[in-house]
Design a protein around this motif. Structure first.
Motif, short mmCIF file in Angstrom:
data_model
loop_
_atom_site.label_atom_id
_atom_site.label_comp_id
_atom_site.label_asym_id
_atom_site.label_seq_id
_atom_site.Cartn_x
_atom_site.Cartn_y
_atom_site.Cartn_z
N GLY A 50 0.83 -1.18 0.00
CA GLY A 50 0.00 0.00 0.00
C GLY A 50 0.87 1.24 0.00
O GLY A 50 2.09 1.15 0.14
N PRO A 51 0.26 2.41 -0.14
CA PRO A 51 1.05 3.64 -0.19
C PRO A 51 1.68 4.00 1.15
O PRO A 51 2.73 4.64 1.19
CB PRO A 51 0.04 4.69 -0.63
CG PRO A 51 -1.29 4.13 -0.25
CD PRO A 51 -1.16 2.64 -0.32
N LEU A 52 1.07 3.60 2.25
CA LEU A 52 1.59 3.96 3.57
C LEU A 52 2.37 2.83 4.23
O LEU A 52 3.40 3.07 4.86
CB LEU A 52 0.46 4.40 4.51
CG LEU A 52 -0.33 5.62 4.09
CD1 LEU A 52 -1.42 5.94 5.10
CD2 LEU A 52 0.58 6.81 3.91
N ILE A 53 1.84 1.62 4.11
CA ILE A 53 2.48 0.48 4.78
C ILE A 53 2.45 -0.75 3.88
O ILE A 53 1.61 -0.87 3.00
CB ILE A 53 1.78 0.12 6.11
CG1 ILE A 53 0.31 -0.20 5.87
CG2 ILE A 53 1.97 1.18 7.15
CD1 ILE A 53 -0.39 -0.82 7.06
N GLY A 54 3.38 -1.62 4.14
CA GLY A 54 3.34 -2.96 3.58
C GLY A 54 3.00 -3.89 4.73
O GLY A 54 3.36 -3.63 5.88
N LEU A 55 2.28 -4.95 4.45
CA LEU A 55 1.89 -5.89 5.49
C LEU A 55 2.25 -7.30 5.05
O LEU A 55 1.99 -7.69 3.91
CB LEU A 55 0.38 -5.81 5.76
CG LEU A 55 -0.19 -6.81 6.74
CD1 LEU A 55 0.31 -6.54 8.16
CD2 LEU A 55 -1.70 -6.79 6.72
N GLN A 56 2.88 -8.03 5.94
CA GLN A 56 3.18 -9.44 5.72
C GLN A 56 2.44 -10.22 6.79
O GLN A 56 2.50 -9.88 7.97
CB GLN A 56 4.68 -9.71 5.80
CG GLN A 56 5.46 -8.97 4.75
CD GLN A 56 6.96 -9.05 4.96
OE1 GLN A 56 7.44 -9.40 6.02
NE2 GLN A 56 7.70 -8.72 3.92
N LEU A 57 1.73 -11.26 6.39
CA LEU A 57 0.91 -12.06 7.30
C LEU A 57 1.29 -13.51 7.17
O LEU A 57 1.29 -14.07 6.07
CB LEU A 57 -0.57 -11.87 6.99
CG LEU A 57 -1.56 -12.81 7.67
CD1 LEU A 57 -1.52 -12.66 9.18
CD2 LEU A 57 -2.96 -12.55 7.16
N ARG A 58 1.63 -14.13 8.28
CA ARG A 58 1.98 -15.55 8.30
C ARG A 58 1.13 -16.26 9.33
O ARG A 58 1.05 -15.85 10.49
CB ARG A 58 3.45 -15.71 8.67
CG ARG A 58 3.87 -17.14 8.83
CD ARG A 58 5.32 -17.24 9.23
NE ARG A 58 5.50 -18.50 9.89
CZ ARG A 58 6.11 -18.67 11.06
NH1 ARG A 58 6.62 -17.64 11.67
NH2 ARG A 58 6.23 -19.85 11.59
N ASP A 59 0.47 -17.33 8.91
CA ASP A 59 -0.30 -18.16 9.83
C ASP A 59 0.62 -19.25 10.36
O ASP A 59 1.10 -20.08 9.61
CB ASP A 59 -1.50 -18.77 9.12
CG ASP A 59 -2.43 -19.52 10.06
OD1 ASP A 59 -2.14 -19.59 11.27
OD2 ASP A 59 -3.47 -20.02 9.58
N ARG A 60 0.87 -19.23 11.67
CA ARG A 60 1.75 -20.22 12.28
C ARG A 60 1.05 -21.55 12.49
O ARG A 60 1.68 -22.54 12.80
CB ARG A 60 2.26 -19.71 13.63
CG ARG A 60 3.11 -18.48 13.52
CD ARG A 60 3.74 -18.09 14.84
NE ARG A 60 2.94 -18.21 16.02
CZ ARG A 60 2.23 -17.23 16.58
NH1 ARG A 60 2.23 -16.04 16.01
NH2 ARG A 60 1.54 -17.42 17.67
N GLY A 61 -0.28 -21.57 12.36
CA GLY A 61 -1.03 -22.80 12.53
C GLY A 61 -1.32 -23.15 13.98
O GLY A 61 -1.78 -24.24 14.28
N ARG A 76 -6.20 8.28 8.24
CA ARG A 76 -5.94 7.53 7.01
C ARG A 76 -5.01 6.34 7.30
O ARG A 76 -5.19 5.26 6.73
CB ARG A 76 -5.31 8.44 5.96
CG ARG A 76 -5.01 7.68 4.70
CD ARG A 76 -4.50 8.57 3.59
NE ARG A 76 -4.13 7.71 2.46
CZ ARG A 76 -3.07 7.91 1.72
NH1 ARG A 76 -2.29 8.94 1.94
NH2 ARG A 76 -2.79 7.09 0.73
N LEU A 77 -4.03 6.54 8.17
CA LEU A 77 -3.12 5.46 8.52
C LEU A 77 -3.88 4.29 9.16
O LEU A 77 -3.69 3.13 8.79
CB LEU A 77 -2.04 5.98 9.48
CG LEU A 77 -1.01 4.99 9.98
CD1 LEU A 77 -0.22 4.40 8.83
CD2 LEU A 77 -0.09 5.66 10.98
N VAL A 78 -4.79 4.60 10.07
CA VAL A 78 -5.60 3.56 10.71
C VAL A 78 -6.49 2.87 9.69
O VAL A 78 -6.61 1.64 9.68
CB VAL A 78 -6.43 4.16 11.87
CG1 VAL A 78 -7.43 3.16 12.41
CG2 VAL A 78 -5.51 4.65 12.98
N ARG A 79 -7.11 3.64 8.81
CA ARG A 79 -7.98 3.08 7.78
C ARG A 79 -7.19 2.18 6.82
O ARG A 79 -7.64 1.08 6.48
CB ARG A 79 -8.66 4.21 7.01
CG ARG A 79 -9.74 3.76 6.05
CD ARG A 79 -10.47 4.93 5.41
NE ARG A 79 -9.57 5.85 4.74
CZ ARG A 79 -9.35 7.12 5.12
NH1 ARG A 79 -9.97 7.61 6.17
NH2 ARG A 79 -8.52 7.90 4.46
#
Length: 141
Positions: free
Chosen positions: A28-39, A101-104
């Protein structure tokens, strides 16, 4: 010692950050997000923040981290899934963006990442009634 919002743990080990790098990625323009499911369905969600040195000096990087920690505190406890690791990668725009906007944007990134996590993977999945591919004759291009 790093603090985390209520109901969240903090990612501390480099290996955990590297493992999240190979999981679901949202840009995204403000942040990048990485999501990992550890199970681990009974484990608390964990969160980490990354701000690289090329973004700015220590004062700016610390300000970005403070803004992101507050956005996490407001957004993630309600939206985070148990047993998942969340890594936020700050972009320079975090400094000047309106906090609402950051929170959104963080909430939108979470919804998109959870949607990708729920989608079945297409990699290596063949149709159940599909026959294996036929071998190619020798000399055929």
């Amino acid at each position: 010692m790093p603090r985390a919002a209520a109901g969240l743990e903090t990612l501390r080990r480099r290996a955990d950050f590297l493992a999240a790098k190979d999981a679901v990625k949202i840009g995204g323009p403000l942040i990048g997000l990485q999501l990992r499911d550890r199970g681990e369905t009974d484990a608390l969600p964990r969160v980490g923040i990354t701000v690289t040195k090329r973004i700015g000096g220590a004062v700016e990087r610390n300000r970005m981290k403070r803004r992101l920690r507050e956005a996490i505190r407001l957004t993630l406890p309600a939206a985070a899934r148990p047993g998942c690791d969340y890594v936020l990668i700050a972009r320079r725009a975090v400094l000047d963006a309106d906090f609402a906007r950051l929170v959104r944007d963080l909430g939108d990134a979470l919804r998109r990442a959870h949607g990708r996590l729920d989608r079945p993977s297409k990699v290596g999945a063949a149709a159940p009634d599909a026959s294996p591919p036929l071998p190619r004759p020798r000399g055929a291009a």
